[in-house]
Design a protein around this motif. Structure first.
Motif, PDB file in Angstrom:
ATOM      1  N   LEU A 242      43.343  29.469  39.218  1.00  0.00           N
ATOM      2  CA  LEU A 242      43.100  29.368  40.659  1.00  0.00           C
ATOM      3  C   LEU A 242      42.638  30.707  41.238  1.00  0.00           C
ATOM      4  O   LEU A 242      41.724  30.758  42.073  1.00  0.00           O
ATOM      5  CB  LEU A 242      44.376  28.900  41.368  1.00  0.00           C
ATOM      6  N   ALA A 243      43.254  31.798  40.799  1.00  0.00           N
ATOM      7  CA  ALA A 243      42.856  33.124  41.282  1.00  0.00           C
ATOM      8  C   ALA A 243      41.411  33.421  40.895  1.00  0.00           C
ATOM      9  O   ALA A 243      40.641  33.977  41.688  1.00  0.00           O
ATOM     10  CB  ALA A 243      43.788  34.199  40.724  1.00  0.00           C
ATOM     11  N   GLY A 244      41.025  33.034  39.663  1.00  0.00           N
ATOM     12  CA  GLY A 244      39.652  33.267  39.227  1.00  0.00           C
ATOM     13  C   GLY A 244      38.649  32.465  40.038  1.00  0.00           C
ATOM     14  O   GLY A 244      37.614  32.983  40.471  1.00  0.00           O
ATOM     15  N   PHE A 245      38.964  31.193  40.267  1.00  0.00           N
ATOM     16  CA  PHE A 245      38.046  30.332  41.028  1.00  0.00           C
ATOM     17  C   PHE A 245      37.945  30.784  42.481  1.00  0.00           C
ATOM     18  O   PHE A 245      36.841  30.930  43.027  1.00  0.00           O
ATOM     19  CB  PHE A 245      38.525  28.884  40.947  1.00  0.00           C
ATOM     20  N   LEU A 246      39.093  31.023  43.105  1.00  0.00           N
ATOM     21  CA  LEU A 246      39.077  31.445  44.504  1.00  0.00           C
ATOM     22  C   LEU A 246      38.522  32.863  44.660  1.00  0.00           C
ATOM     23  O   LEU A 246      37.898  33.186  45.679  1.00  0.00           O
ATOM     24  CB  LEU A 246      40.491  31.366  45.082  1.00  0.00           C
ATOM     25  N   GLY A 247      38.732  33.727  43.631  1.00  0.00           N
ATOM     26  CA  GLY A 247      38.149  35.066  43.674  1.00  0.00           C
ATOM     27  C   GLY A 247      36.630  35.010  43.623  1.00  0.00           C
ATOM     28  O   GLY A 247      35.940  35.752  44.345  1.00  0.00           O
ATOM     29  N   ALA A 248      36.090  34.124  42.785  1.00  0.00           N
ATOM     30  CA  ALA A 248      34.638  33.958  42.734  1.00  0.00           C
ATOM     31  C   ALA A 248      34.115  33.394  44.061  1.00  0.00           C
ATOM     32  O   ALA A 248      33.059  33.817  44.556  1.00  0.00           O
ATOM     33  CB  ALA A 248      34.258  33.040  41.575  1.00  0.00           C
ATOM     34  N   ILE A 339      46.602  41.136  49.012  1.00  0.00           N
ATOM     35  CA  ILE A 339      47.292  40.227  49.929  1.00  0.00           C
ATOM     36  C   ILE A 339      46.976  38.776  49.586  1.00  0.00           C
ATOM     37  O   ILE A 339      47.865  37.917  49.530  1.00  0.00           O
ATOM     38  CB  ILE A 339      46.889  40.535  51.384  1.00  0.00           C
ATOM     39  N   LEU A 340      45.691  38.483  49.345  1.00  0.00           N
ATOM     40  CA  LEU A 340      45.311  37.108  48.988  1.00  0.00           C
ATOM     41  C   LEU A 340      45.972  36.695  47.679  1.00  0.00           C
ATOM     42  O   LEU A 340      46.437  35.552  47.544  1.00  0.00           O
ATOM     43  CB  LEU A 340      43.788  37.020  48.858  1.00  0.00           C
ATOM     44  N   GLY A 341      46.067  37.608  46.723  1.00  0.00           N
ATOM     45  CA  GLY A 341      46.731  37.287  45.461  1.00  0.00           C
ATOM     46  C   GLY A 341      48.212  37.027  45.626  1.00  0.00           C
ATOM     47  O   GLY A 341      48.778  36.117  44.993  1.00  0.00           O
ATOM     48  N   ALA A 365      54.154  36.284  42.902  1.00  0.00           N
ATOM     49  CA  ALA A 365      53.418  37.002  43.943  1.00  0.00           C
ATOM     50  C   ALA A 365      52.776  38.273  43.377  1.00  0.00           C
ATOM     51  O   ALA A 365      51.611  38.580  43.649  1.00  0.00           O
ATOM     52  CB  ALA A 365      54.336  37.332  45.113  1.00  0.00           C
ATOM     53  N   LEU A 366      53.542  39.018  42.578  1.00  0.00           N
ATOM     54  CA  LEU A 366      53.014  40.254  41.986  1.00  0.00           C
ATOM     55  C   LEU A 366      51.929  39.950  40.949  1.00  0.00           C
ATOM     56  O   LEU A 366      50.897  40.634  40.890  1.00  0.00           O
ATOM     57  CB  LEU A 366      54.143  41.056  41.349  1.00  0.00           C
ATOM     58  N   ALA A 367      52.158  38.933  40.123  1.00  0.00           N
ATOM     59  CA  ALA A 367      51.145  38.553  39.142  1.00  0.00           C
ATOM     60  C   ALA A 367      49.884  38.039  39.841  1.00  0.00           C
ATOM     61  O   ALA A 367      48.756  38.291  39.389  1.00  0.00           O
ATOM     62  CB  ALA A 367      51.692  37.488  38.199  1.00  0.00           C
ATOM     63  N   GLY A 368      50.058  37.335  40.958  1.00  0.00           N
ATOM     64  CA  GLY A 368      48.902  36.871  41.717  1.00  0.00           C
ATOM     65  C   GLY A 368      48.095  38.020  42.286  1.00  0.00           C
ATOM     66  O   GLY A 368      46.859  37.948  42.369  1.00  0.00           O
ATOM     67  N   MET A 369      48.780  39.095  42.697  1.00  0.00           N
ATOM     68  CA  MET A 369      48.065  40.272  43.180  1.00  0.00           C
ATOM     69  C   MET A 369      47.121  40.811  42.106  1.00  0.00           C
ATOM     70  O   MET A 369      45.938  41.072  42.370  1.00  0.00           O
ATOM     71  CB  MET A 369      49.071  41.349  43.598  1.00  0.00           C
ATOM     72  N   GLY A 370      47.635  40.972  40.895  1.00  0.00           N
ATOM     73  CA  GLY A 370      46.794  41.456  39.810  1.00  0.00           C
ATOM     74  C   GLY A 370      45.681  40.494  39.460  1.00  0.00           C
ATOM     75  O   GLY A 370      44.547  40.909  39.183  1.00  0.00           O
ATOM     76  N   GLY A 371      45.985  39.191  39.484  1.00  0.00           N
ATOM     77  CA  GLY A 371      44.977  38.201  39.131  1.00  0.00           C
ATOM     78  C   GLY A 371      43.821  38.154  40.118  1.00  0.00           C
ATOM     79  O   GLY A 371      42.652  38.134  39.719  1.00  0.00           O
ATOM     80  N   PHE A 372      44.125  38.131  41.406  1.00  0.00           N
ATOM     81  CA  PHE A 372      43.060  38.050  42.404  1.00  0.00           C
ATOM     82  C   PHE A 372      42.252  39.354  42.435  1.00  0.00           C
ATOM     83  O   PHE A 372      41.024  39.335  42.592  1.00  0.00           O
ATOM     84  CB  PHE A 372      43.641  37.764  43.790  1.00  0.00           C
ATOM     85  N   PHE A 373      42.930  40.471  42.267  1.00  0.00           N
ATOM     86  CA  PHE A 373      42.234  41.766  42.196  1.00  0.00           C
ATOM     87  C   PHE A 373      41.274  41.781  41.006  1.00  0.00           C
ATOM     88  O   PHE A 373      40.129  42.242  41.109  1.00  0.00           O
ATOM     89  CB  PHE A 373      43.268  42.888  42.057  1.00  0.00           C
TER      90      PHE A 373
END
Length: 893
Positions: A242-248, A339-341, A365-373
């Motif tokens: 999800l982070a990859g798709f939304l990041g793109a 923040i988005l992550g 939440a912390l893992a999402g930060m790294g993923g979205f970044f």
């Protein structure tokens, strides 16, 4: 005179080297950290004032007005003083490091710092980390402009400044280094890595000492440390996808937002003001948590929010960031990405808690930060390390790796390429992976292309003598040496200026001038060392608007390099860069060598092969070495089949070592440093030329018969190749028949050198034709005549019988040069000879007056061509029984 000398020496001391790079990186780290602290404190103070103001006045009025006014001010600062300061700043830094001409300076750094403070104070949803990177790089670029650094060195310092800025912003030194390697410079060389580590470490330490927290996250609010169990892996994979798709999707939105603002056709201040107004209106309708981005991050990470709040926060941050960033406002994407992550991770964590026994979604939440970044910036390793350095929680590493790598792979599949590259493409800038000409400038050094044979002037030479040299030469400047050490440089303009000054004082248009060059020359000129690459050399030539640079080792002049040399090297790379390795001869291989102390002012090379002639050649070399304080380099070449590698072919060196010991014994006897080596090669000429280049040879002294085959001494057409390609002075010796009869029976025993009858070297005939190579012969003559007793020297020049009044200027100049040597002052005469050809005139003169040695100084173009073809030397060598010495300098390309 003292101040210019000190200035030049200071510039030389500032030339790129490892010690200077480390010191510069340390200073850059401190300065970048101070700017990061100032940006954090300034934006935080304005943000606090803005939040407090909303408590006293209606938020629906305060926030839009502050956004409008501050946005317009920020945009005006950028547009008025430094347009390069718009946006995140990271694309500009990346373009600069890729040698794209984008300005990066103190001014850009200052404008970026102030405008970013104002922008963030306006409440726009942007981050300060990108501007901090830009400011650090700008400060580093400004510092590097103070010293004569090469483009490569400047790029390394700019990268170090960018890394220090990121390190200070996140208090994550390792992440700062990795960001340089992974995104900006993509360089793992020792110096780049070393300067990046030093600058990032110092930046992180200084920022922490001055009160910086890790993204100002109060991790003590967490109820417990991160926990991870195997059943959670599918949820972390889902988070990464999800982070990859939304990041793109976020990256697509950024590009679309920039294009939308461009279609409005309004100025930058109005665009930023519009973004501030719209952001203020939207934030005023949201809960108070959204007015403080720092508090929002803490609230989401500590698990205090519910799913609906996290979803609203994600949507609001997503839209607000697109509105703010697309306007060109000075701000970055790092903080919004985190923040988005964290919002996305919080949502997945809460969802996972319904299936698995999870107390709080902090880890998600912390893992999402790294993923979205990772999805937005396409730097998965940097993303993992940033979050880890923020938390120092080892339990978080594996979830971070799963989410960040998955997000990167998905994002790169949906939207390939770097976001920063796409932002540059919107401005018409495309960064290529490799630029061939830059590669060759970085790979080749001054030692590879410099002209090793350098025409020099003595410091004691008068102005009038120097003017004559300039008249006969196409060069517009010469290095000035004293005892073979570079002491200055003189140009034609210097001489003309001095002569004009004297003519005004005396009143004569061409007054005689005996002023020595040491009083006219430029003292302590800019120089480079052999190991400096061409990129550094070209930078110095452009920076100081000069056409040539002396190449020195210590103070010893070993060569000179010009713009033409660099252009020729690039042209050869373009023409022959794709030559197959099979077509190249394998380099020679040194199987044996001895070394003496390097205390000489130069080196004379003697290739030895025949014991019967080696002793005489070594005595001549020793005479020159004693006179010039040179070292002697003896080389023995052993030829092997081209089907075998020189480095892998076994050879026997016993006989060769015995021959080389003669040189060592002679060196000890006359207290001359002697170096010896045995090279295994496919080609003798190639091995000799490699020795000349590697050992910085000044003179090569070789035995010669004027024929293509010389058994036991020179093989094949070696002499012709050396004459054509040697980059040093060449001295070829054809021993006279009387000398050969004396030294032939028997061969000298080990440790002995044959007695050379001085009677055979008393009468010297030196043919002159003017030019630089004639001067080379004259400089060698005082040393060579010491081989005889009471030497008698005749200088002669061959003229056509049709010339009734021969021009004696060349002979008169040669006498003045030799008269400076007191031992020769009463033994030198100059008499012209009339003949139809040089060969005929010299042969007749030798036979008539019985000269022992004939010295030919090849100089003029016509004579030089005859020398290359072997016509004149062969005719004289076969026509006389005397010893013939051919002296010439390097052929000018």
């Amino acid at each position: 005179m003292a101040l210019p000398v000190l200035t030049q020496r200071f510039r030389i001391w500032l030339q790129p080297r490892k010690g200077l790079a480390i010191a510069e990186a340390s200073i850059i780290g401190i300065v970048a950290a101070l700017s990061a602290v100032l940006l954090r404190v300034g934006s935080g103070s304005l943000g606090t004032w803005r939040v407090q103001t909303t408590q006293m006045l209606p938020a629906w009025f305060v926030l839009p007005v502050i956004g409008l006014v501050f946005g317009f001010t920020s945009g005006w600062l950028v547009e008025r003083f430094a347009p390069e300061a718009a946006g995140s700043g990271i694309p500009q830094v990346k373009a600069t490091l890729a040698n794209v001409p984008i300005r990066l300076s103190w001014r850009v750094a200052a404008v970026k710092l102030v405008s970013a403070i104002v922008t963030l104070g306006a409440g726009m949803t942007l981050g300060r980390q990108g501007p901090t990177v830009h400011v650090g790089a700008g400060l580093a670029a400004g510092m590097s402009s103070w010293v004569p650094t090469s483009p490569d060195h400047r790029r390394q310092m700019i990268a170090a400044g960018a890394g220090a800025g990121l390190s200070a912003a996140f208090n994550a030194p390792i992440a700062g280094v990795l960001f340089i390697i992974e995104e900006l410079l993509q360089d793992l060389s020792g110096l780049t890595l070393g300067t990046a580590i030093i600058a990032s470490f110092i930046g992180g330490v200084v920022s922490r000492l001055l009160g910086g927290g890790s993204l100002q996250l109060n991790l003590e609010l967490m109820q417990h440390s991160s926990q991870f169990t195997l059943p959670e892996i599918p949820f972390f994979l889902l988070l990464g996808i999800l982070a990859g798709f939304l990041g793109a999707l976020f990256n697509h939105g950024i590009v679309a937002s920039i294009k939308a603002y461009q279609k409005l056709h309004i100025s930058l201040p109005l665009r930023v003001a519009l973004a501030g107004l719209v952001s203020g209106i939207i934030v005023s309708t949201l809960p108070e948590f959204f007015r403080d981005n720092t508090g929002l991050r803490e609230y989401l990470i500590t698990g205090g929010a519910n799913v609906s709040f996290a979803a609203i926060a994600f949507l609001a941050q997503f839209i607000l960031t697109l509105i703010a960033f697309g306007s060109g406002a000075p701000g970055g994407l790092f903080a919004p990405s985190l923040i988005l992550g964290s919002c996305l991770g919080h949502i997945i964590g809460v969802s996972a808690s319904y299936v698995l026994p999870i107390d709080a979604p902090t880890t998600y939440a912390l893992a999402g930060m790294g993923g979205f970044f990772s999805a937005v910036s396409k730097v998965p390793i940097t993303a993992i390390v940033i979050v880890f350095e923020m938390t120092t929680d080892f339990n978080l590493v594996l979830p971070l790796m799963i989410v960040s790598v998955a997000a990167y792979l998905v994002s790169d599949k949906v939207m390939p390429g770097s976001l920063y590259d796409k932002l540059l493409q919107l401005k018409g800038i495309t960064i290529t992976k490799e630029i061939s000409h830059e590669g060759i400038l970085s790979k080749l050094t001054a030692n590879d292309v410099m002209e090793q044979r350098v025409e020099t002037l003595d410091a004691d030479m008068t102005l009038d003598e120097a003017m004559q040299v300039f008249t006969r030469s196409h060069h517009r400047g010469f290095p000035v040496v004293e005892n073979n050490k570079l002491v200055g440089i003189v140009t034609q303009a210097d001489l003309v200026k001095k002569r004009a000054q004297d003519s005004q004082i005396i009143g004569d248009r061409n007054p005689p001038n005996n002023t020595p060059l040491r009083e006219i020359m430029i003292h302590a000129p800019m120089t480079v060392r052999p190991k400096h690459n061409l990129s550094n050399v070209l930078y110095l030539l452009d920076r100081y608007q000069i056409s040539r640079l002396p190449v020195v080792e210590g103070r010893k002049l070993v060569g000179i390099i010009t713009r033409a040399d660099i252009i020729r090297a690039q042209a050869e790379h373009l023409n022959y860069g794709n030559t197959s390795p099979e077509a190249q001869i394998e380099p020679s291989y040194v199987v044996y060598q001895t070394r003496s102390p390097n205390i000489g002012r130069g080196r004379i090379l003697v290739p030895v092969a025949n014991p019967e002639t080696a002793a005489v050649l070594l005595q001549m070399a020793a005479a020159i070495a004693r006179d010039r304080h040179y070292e002697i380099e003896c080389v023995q070449v052993m030829i092997v089949s081209r089907n075998s590698s020189p480095s892998e072919t076994p050879v026997r060196t016993a006989k060769s070592r015995r021959l080389l010991r003669q040189a060592e014994v002679l060196g000890k006897k006359w207290r001359i440093p002697v170096h010896t080596e045995i090279r295994v090669a496919h080609d003798a000429a190639q091995a000799i030329l490699e020795t000349i280049k590697e050992r910085h040879i000044d003179i090569i002294l070789m035995g010669w018969k004027g024929e293509t085959s010389t058994p036991g001494r020179i093989f094949g057409n070696v002499v012709d190749i050396i004459i054509r390609q040697a980059t040093c002075d060449v001295m070829l010796v054809k021993l006279g028949q009387k000398v050969q009869r004396i030294i032939s029976p028997p061969s000298p025993t080990l440790g002995e050198s044959p007695h050379l009858p001085t009677a055979q070297f008393n009468r010297w005939l030196v043919t002159m034709a003017g030019g630089p190579n004639a001067r080379v012969a004259l400089k060698l003559l005082p040393a060579l005549v010491t081989l005889g007793n009471y030497p008698q020297i005749r200088l002669t020049q061959v003229f056509k019988p049709s010339e009734l009044k021969p021009d004696m200027s060349v002979l008169e100049q040669a006498i003045r040069v030799l008269m400076r040597r007191r031992k020769l002052s009463s033994n030198v005469v100059a008499i012209p000879v009339q003949a139809d050809s040089v060969s005929e005139g010299v042969i007749n003169l030798v036979k008539t007056e019985g000269y022992d040695v004939v010295v030919l100084g090849a100089s003029r173009e016509g004579l030089l061509q005859h020398v290359i073809q072997g016509n004149i030397p062969e005719a004289i060598a076969s026509g006389v029984e005397s010893t013939v010495i051919l002296v010439r300098g390097a052929i000018n390309n």
